[in-house]
Design an enzyme around this catalytic site. Structure first.
Site, PDB file in Angstrom:
ATOM      1  CD  GLU A 199      -2.390  -2.411  -1.913  1.00 29.47           C
ATOM      2  OE1 GLU A 199      -0.919  -2.194  -0.832  1.00 29.47           O
ATOM      3  OE2 GLU A 199      -2.687  -2.540  -2.894  1.00 29.47           O
ATOM      4  NE  ARG A 200      -4.070  -8.832  -0.571  1.00 30.57           N
ATOM      5  CZ  ARG A 200      -2.413  -9.266  -0.811  1.00 30.57           C
ATOM      6  NH1 ARG A 200      -1.538 -10.232   0.490  1.00 30.57           N
ATOM      7  NH2 ARG A 200      -1.701  -9.263  -1.607  1.00 30.57           N
TER       8      ARG A 200
END
Ligand SMILES: Cc1cc2nc3c(=O)[nH]c(=O)nc-3n(C[C@H](O)[C@H](O)[C@H](O)COP(=O)(O)OP(=O)(O)OC[C@H]3O[C@@H](n4cnc5c(N)ncnc54)[C@H](O)[C@@H]3O)c2cc1C
Length: 384
Positions: A242-243
């Site tokens: 996600e990051r």
């Protein structure tokens, strides 16, 4: 990082898709406060874009994460943040753990249709009382025979209004808070699931965001991803993609902002010369371009190490932190050079200004990224 012709091919085909299937409709979707997720995801699925890094057995392309990063970066050229974020939820936020630890049966039931674009997924971690402090969530999934019975609520859930299923983090035990949670796939049409409201937002307006309640929701225990009570660790791992996705996705939009600001400042006259001819302006734009290249270098480095199988907790957190802060800096500086026109709701730069604000809050706020980096660097005091 050196890209192959296959990377460039993917980049070109995503770019064509964005110009044909997304950008012409963005203004309409932003005004509507929602985009047709099922319709667009089906087209994305048909093109293969929802399964770039996913296993071929479930319809994915089976490519490494550098290809996922190319997809995320290219989606940064969508003329709003909301639609790419919704796509990112499907590809990099609600499916990585399912793809990695889900049983074959669960992956056939939920991953394969998500890759095909036949269903829309969402990720349910945050709650009204627990965002940054994920370990303190209150939603429970209690065993009853062969089922879990789920009670609680989730907040700020992207795609939540349109989703067919949610990858839910819930407490499944009484042990220590990092060892008492599980990730469970819950169909959104299960009795007891209520989308309480669609939330109104500062930016990301084309993406729907929901508050969701769970009241005695019954799902079979086989809907659990991986082992019971390992959900916190799975979610922390899922956060890595996600990051990385958030950092890669930021790059394209910021590049476009600098290019469009340069074009505008070049043709706009004040005091007998173009705005761009003021050294303070062209120097500032050069500084911003330099910063964007440094974000790119950091993100590529993190991705390269992720593909090599290294632990990228530190680098992915740095890339996400840098993306959030640089997004705000670029959007603010560029809006300034657009003057009054930049403040108009119709201006792309004002949309970027509103949209990028989320990047320092969602998927772990800047302060959480700093805490993680300090932990990795051994500078976090023991009591924290
Ligand atoms: C548009 C949008 C979409 C979202 N989509 C999803 C989604 O799909 N799924 C999902 O699960 N969640 C989602 N979220 C939730 C998001 O992940 C949380 O908002 C985020 O994690 C921050 O949690 P919080 O809002 O509870 O802030 P809080 O935890 O209340 O923190 C508030 C602020 O306090 C500061 N802070 C917090 N902890 C510390 C600390 N230890 N040290 C110093 N400062 C600190 C930070 O500045 C932080 O921003 C979304 C949020 C938004 C706004």
């Amino acid at each position: 990082m050196l890209f192959t012709e296959q990377h460039e091919e993917l980049r070109r085909s995503v770019s064509r898709f964005v110009e044909r299937e997304i950008n012409p409709f963005v203004d309409e979707w932003e005004d509507a406060g929602m985009f047709p997720a099922h319709e667009l995801f089906k087209k994305l699925g048909d093109a293969g874009f929802l399964g770039v890094t996913k296993p071929p057995d479930y319809g994915g392309m089976g490519l490494d994460y550098s290809y996922g990063m190319v997809l995320a970066e290219e989606l940064g050229h969508v003329r709003c943040g909301g639609v790419p974020m919704a796509i990112g939820v499907q590809t990099d936020m609600c499916t990585p753990a399912l793809a990695r630890w889900g049983s074959d049966e669960l992956r056939r039931e939920f991953l394969a249709p998500a890759i095909a674009g036949e269903t829309v997924g969402c990720i349910g971690v945050s709650e009204i009382g627990a965002g940054s402090d994920v370990a303190s969530i209150k939603t429970t999934a209690v065993t009853d025979g062969e089922d879990y019975v789920i009670n609680g609520g989730k907040m700020w859930i992207t795609n939540g209004v349109q989703a067919d299923w949610i990858c839910l983090l819930a407490n499944t035990g009484d042990g220590p808070v990092h060892h008492n949670k599980s990730l469970i796939v819950v169909p959104m049409d299960s009795p007891g699931v209520t989308v309480a409201r669609k939330l109104d937002k500062l930016g990301m307006r084309s993406s729907d965001t929901a508050q969701i309640f769970f009241e005695d929701v019954r799902v079979p225990m086989r809907n659990r991803i991986g082992e019971e009570n390992k959900g916190f660790t799975y979610q922390m791992t899922q956060f890595q993609e996600e990051r990385l996705w958030a950092a890669a996705n930021m790059i394209g939009g910021l590049e476009d902002a600098v290019t469009e600001t340069t074009d505008y400042a070049r043709q706009r006259q004040a005091f007998g010369r173009s705005i761009l001819d003021n050294q303070v302006v062209h120097f500032r734009l050069a500084e911003l371009s330099t910063e964007i290249e440094s974000l790119r270098a950091l993100t590529y480095q993190a991705c390269e190490q992720y593909v090599a199988g290294d632990n990228v907790t530190r680098l992915a957190s740095m890339a996400k932190l840098k993306a959030g802060r640089l997004g705000r800096e670029v959007a603010d500086a560029c809006l300034q050079y657009f003057g009054g026109q930049g403040y108009m709701a119709e201006a792309r730069i004002s949309r970027l200004y509103r949209d990028v604000r989320l990047a320092s809050i969602g998927a772990g706020a800047d302060e959480i990224m700093l805490t993680i980096i300090c932990k990795q660097d051994g500078t976090l005091p023991d009591q924290q």
